[in-house]
Design a protein around this motif. Structure first.
Motif, short mmCIF file in Angstrom:
data_model
loop_
_atom_site.label_atom_id
_atom_site.label_comp_id
_atom_site.label_asym_id
_atom_site.label_seq_id
_atom_site.Cartn_x
_atom_site.Cartn_y
_atom_site.Cartn_z
N THR A 88 -0.77 9.99 -5.71
CA THR A 88 -1.00 9.26 -6.48
C THR A 88 -1.63 8.58 -6.91
N GLU A 89 -0.16 7.23 -6.86
CA GLU A 89 -0.35 5.43 -6.00
C GLU A 89 -0.60 5.43 -5.05
N ARG B 287 3.69 3.59 -0.95
CA ARG B 287 4.85 4.37 -2.68
C ARG B 287 4.86 6.14 -1.78
N GLN C 92 1.05 -1.22 0.10
CA GLN C 92 0.00 0.12 -0.22
C GLN C 92 0.67 1.69 0.09
N SER D 69 4.49 8.09 -3.59
CA SER D 69 3.77 9.04 -4.53
C SER D 69 2.12 9.18 -3.81
N LEU E 260 -4.09 5.22 -5.35
CA LEU E 260 -4.73 4.07 -6.56
C LEU E 260 -4.45 2.70 -5.55
N LEU E 261 -3.51 2.47 -4.84
CA LEU E 261 -3.68 1.19 -4.44
C LEU E 261 -4.35 1.19 -3.08
N THR F 11 -7.83 -0.03 -4.95
CA THR F 11 -7.54 -1.06 -5.73
C THR F 11 -7.61 -2.77 -4.20
#
Length: 261
Positions: free
Chosen positions: A32-33, A28, A26, A30, A36-37, A40
């Motif tokens: 944004t990442e 990162r 989970q 960033s 997204l994670l 997800t």
């Protein structure tokens, strides 16, 4: 979007999907990442099963990043702080605390670790099947055994090249948009539309160990400095990573003749 068509040359997951690691970390650097994670994870761990009645094979056994130097541990401390802002539970552990969590690990050369309890793994084939079922129920169309043979483009009034239609052995599909999901074969698919996709195929190996007593329920491990991961696989480990001296593969179709668009 409900008017989506997925074209698969062979069968879903018969390419490189079935043997991917399926790891979900989970944290990162960033934001944004991170978002997204987080999305997800919610989809994979609960929403898809609730919507379709099918399982994705999600296993929440946690994730452990190991730091073999002070710089890496400082980075993990920053990741923990960033994660807190997004509600991601994580802890920086000392070598002794890491040993308590993962008794089989040799921690003598570690500076510490970053532990995220709600990391985990999914079954790649199961996830793909469940996503396909959910997308189809929402109006998408999945066509297997349907290779793409060409992509026609046209120049619009502004002089910009745009997709016009996708050609297959069974007919053409008119569309203004193509998403290239062909992985290692994306370069070949891109050429059909006159687009250069800067990817190259490399040999890659992973190892599955024999049964290891006491490994059950241990978190997945990642060493960023060594570019290696250890994924829990029942009572064994799957070990892989990024080769430092990769061997290029000239023809990816010799690996597995499958691409998706």
């Amino acid at each position: 979007m409900t008017n989506v068509v997925l074209l698969e040359r062979d069968r879903l997951t018969t390419g490189t999907t079935w043997h991917t690691a399926g790891l979900l970390w989970q944290l990162r650097p960033s934001d944004t990442e991170l978002e997204l994670l987080a999305h997800t994870r919610n989809v994979i761990s609960s929403e898809l099963e609730e919507e379709t009645g099918l399982e994705t094979g999600w296993i929440q056994n946690g994730g452990l990043f190991i730091a073999s130097n002070k710089q890496r541990l400082d980075e993990y401390k920053r990741l923990m702080s960033l994660g807190k802002a997004y509600g991601i539970e994580s802890y920086v552990l000392s070598p002794a605390e890491t040993k308590d969590l993962y008794p089989l690990m040799n921690v003598k050369d570690l500076y510490g670790t970053l532990y995220v309890p709600k990391d985990g793994t999914m079954d790649p084939a199961g996830t793909c099947t469940t996503l396909s079922r959910a997308a189809t129920a929402r109006g998408a169309t999945v066509i297997e055994n349907c290779p793409v043979t060409g992509i026609q483009v046209k120049v619009d009034d502004l002089g910009v090249k745009r997709v016009k239609e996708v050609e297959t052995a069974y007919g053409t599909i008119q569309t203004p948009c193509v998403v290239n999901c062909a992985g290692v074969w994306a370069t070949k698919l891109g050429k059909m539309a006159g687009v250069n996709v800067p990817l190259i195929t490399m040999h890659h190996a992973y190892i599955v160990t024999e049964r290891i007593e006491g490994i059950q329920n241990m978190p997945n491990v990642r060493d960023h400095d060594a570019s290696v991961y250890l994924r829990l696989q029942g009572d064994a480990l799957s070990v892989g990573g990024y080769e430092h001296n990769p061997i290029f593969w000239d023809d990816p179709l010799m690996i597995c003749p499958s691409w998706t668009a």
